[in-house]
Design an enzyme around this catalytic site. Structure first.
Site, PDB file in Angstrom:
ATOM      1  N   ARG A 244       0.851  -1.180   0.000  1.00 21.52           N
ATOM      2  CA  ARG A 244       0.000   0.000   0.000  1.00 21.52           C
ATOM      3  C   ARG A 244       0.889   1.232   0.000  1.00 21.52           C
ATOM      4  O   ARG A 244       1.911   1.277   0.701  1.00 21.52           O
ATOM      5  CB  ARG A 244      -0.924   0.026   1.240  1.00 21.52           C
ATOM      6  CG  ARG A 244      -2.101  -0.920   1.184  1.00 21.52           C
ATOM      7  CD  ARG A 244      -3.121  -0.471   0.147  1.00 21.52           C
ATOM      8  NE  ARG A 244      -4.357  -1.242   0.163  1.00 21.52           N
ATOM      9  CZ  ARG A 244      -4.585  -2.326  -0.568  1.00 21.52           C
ATOM     10  NH1 ARG A 244      -3.612  -2.787  -1.364  1.00 21.52           N
ATOM     11  NH2 ARG A 244      -5.740  -2.951  -0.520  1.00 21.52           N
ATOM     12  N   GLU A 273      -4.192   7.253  -4.344  1.00 24.09           N
ATOM     13  CA  GLU A 273      -4.714   6.699  -5.594  1.00 24.09           C
ATOM     14  C   GLU A 273      -6.120   7.223  -5.867  1.00 24.09           C
ATOM     15  O   GLU A 273      -6.911   7.368  -4.939  1.00 24.09           O
ATOM     16  CB  GLU A 273      -4.729   5.168  -5.511  1.00 24.09           C
ATOM     17  CG  GLU A 273      -3.336   4.562  -5.405  1.00 24.09           C
ATOM     18  CD  GLU A 273      -3.354   3.038  -5.326  1.00 24.09           C
ATOM     19  OE1 GLU A 273      -4.402   2.424  -5.649  1.00 24.09           O
ATOM     20  OE2 GLU A 273      -2.332   2.460  -4.942  1.00 24.09           O
ATOM     21  N   HIS A 291      -1.442   0.385  -9.987  1.00 22.12           N
ATOM     22  CA  HIS A 291      -2.026  -0.641  -9.121  1.00 22.12           C
ATOM     23  C   HIS A 291      -2.537  -1.824  -9.954  1.00 22.12           C
ATOM     24  O   HIS A 291      -3.720  -2.153  -9.960  1.00 22.12           O
ATOM     25  CB  HIS A 291      -3.154  -0.075  -8.253  1.00 22.12           C
ATOM     26  CG  HIS A 291      -3.342  -0.844  -6.979  1.00 22.12           C
ATOM     27  ND1 HIS A 291      -3.784  -0.258  -5.815  1.00 22.12           N
ATOM     28  CD2 HIS A 291      -3.145  -2.154  -6.676  1.00 22.12           C
ATOM     29  CE1 HIS A 291      -3.851  -1.171  -4.858  1.00 22.12           C
ATOM     30  NE2 HIS A 291      -3.468  -2.330  -5.371  1.00 22.12           N
TER      31      HIS A 291
END
Length: 331
Positions: A244, A273, A291
């Site tokens: 993360r 994000e 991602h």
């Protein structure tokens, strides 16, 4: 006798057959509330009696994350939140636990795809394939490119040797890398592949050529990889993050890349994000992915099926299959 009610909070793309099979055990509702306020109202009407919720992160675009406020609005009938994803930082587990709501996630289903992404980032960062590709697309061929580094013989230090870390280690061994890892405690039983346990993070950072972050984002790990940690890494080391973005102090990362403390980085995750820091986008020694860890049809199908399996198990009175670690032993 009426069937228990299940709410699909988000989209299911690949497991439609499995959803149809679940209809023999549950009445299924699709979330169509356009906002959080509308969702709260719908909980008192068309979603009355919901027992289990299938949650995907894309539902956040309409009703937001499952924070304390949302969880406190859930009716007493809700007993299970089955989350599609290995990371579950968009769910306030503490609030759910206080409400007696069990939460599951999909750890094993994401291991291979995320590890493959991590291995790509390692190879691309070491070999500096990104600036090479840019050159090729500009018609510059090898102009300005310098010799990079082979993975063979390099030490890969894995911070968080769980399912993803183990899958990554197996891939790295295929490139003749050596594996070190740091967890709170050694893995038991020991890994079925060559790996050295390092008891302190400081030692791992000081001895690794590549450091891969494979730890969850929570209150303890948020921003935990900061300037102090970068300073303890080898000069010219590589950082890879498929965990993360929030576990890394982004300003400290950029500083380490600009100063040359890190020779390169490979990133698949970011703190805000879908926004990616413009300063990162400008750096040629960073491999950036949006991602992509689990962006495969096969893995997304496995994830969807595992969420549905968790719900089925719960409805059959067997509990959730993949209860999050914070809740283990509490239900």
């Amino acid at each position: 006798m009426s069937l228990p009610k299940v709410l699909i909070s988000g989209t299911i793309v690949w497991a439609s057959a499995e959803v149809d099979a679940l209809r023999s055990q549950a009445e299924i509702f699709q979330l169509d509330s356009p906002s959080r306020e509308a969702f709260y109202a719908d909980l008192q009407s068309k979603y009355v009696g919901i027992v289990a919720i299938y949650r995907h992160n894309d539902s956040a675009s309409s009703i937001g994350v499952y924070d304390k406020d949302l969880i406190d609005h859930l009716p007493e009938s809700v007993k299970y939140i089955a989350h599609n994803g290995a990371g579950y930082d968009q769910i306030d587990v503490e609030a759910a636990t206080k409400r007696g709501i069990q939460v599951s996630h999909t750890p094993s289903a994401v291991d291979d795809a995320t590890a493959t992404t991590g291995m790509f980032l390692i190879i691309s960062a070491l070999r500096q394939y990104y600036p090479a590709e840019v050159n090729a697309r500009k018609g510059l061929f090898k102009q300005g490119l310098k010799p990079a580094h082979d993975p063979e013989g390099k030490v890969l230090g894995i911070v968080g040797m769980g399912g993803i870390g183990s899958a990554l280690a197996r891939r790295a061994l295929g490139f003749s890398m050596s594996i070190s890892y740091h967890n709170r405690n050694p893995i038991s039983p020991a890994p079925d592949f060559p790996a050295t346990y390092v008891s302190t993070l400081d030692e791992l950072l000081a001895t690794s050529d590549v450091v891969s972050l494979n730890l969850p984002l929570n209150a303890e790990t948020a921003g935990s990889f900061r300037r102090e940690q970068f300073n303890k890494m080898k000069d010219g080391a590589v950082l890879v993050n498929t965990a993360r973005g929030g576990v890394v102090d982004e300003e400290a990362l950029i500083e380490a890349l600009e100063s040359g403390k890190l020779s390169a980085a490979g990133l698949d995750v970011y703190p805000s994000e879908p926004s990616i820091n413009p300063r990162l986008r400008e750096l040629s020694n960073v491999v950036l992915l949006p991602h992509m860890g689990t962006e495969t049809r096969e893995t997304q199908h496995k994830m969807e099926v595992l969420v549905l399996d968790n719900i089925r198990s719960a409805l059959e009175g067997k509990g959730l299959l993949n209860l999050v670690k914070e809740q283990r032993g509490k239900f």
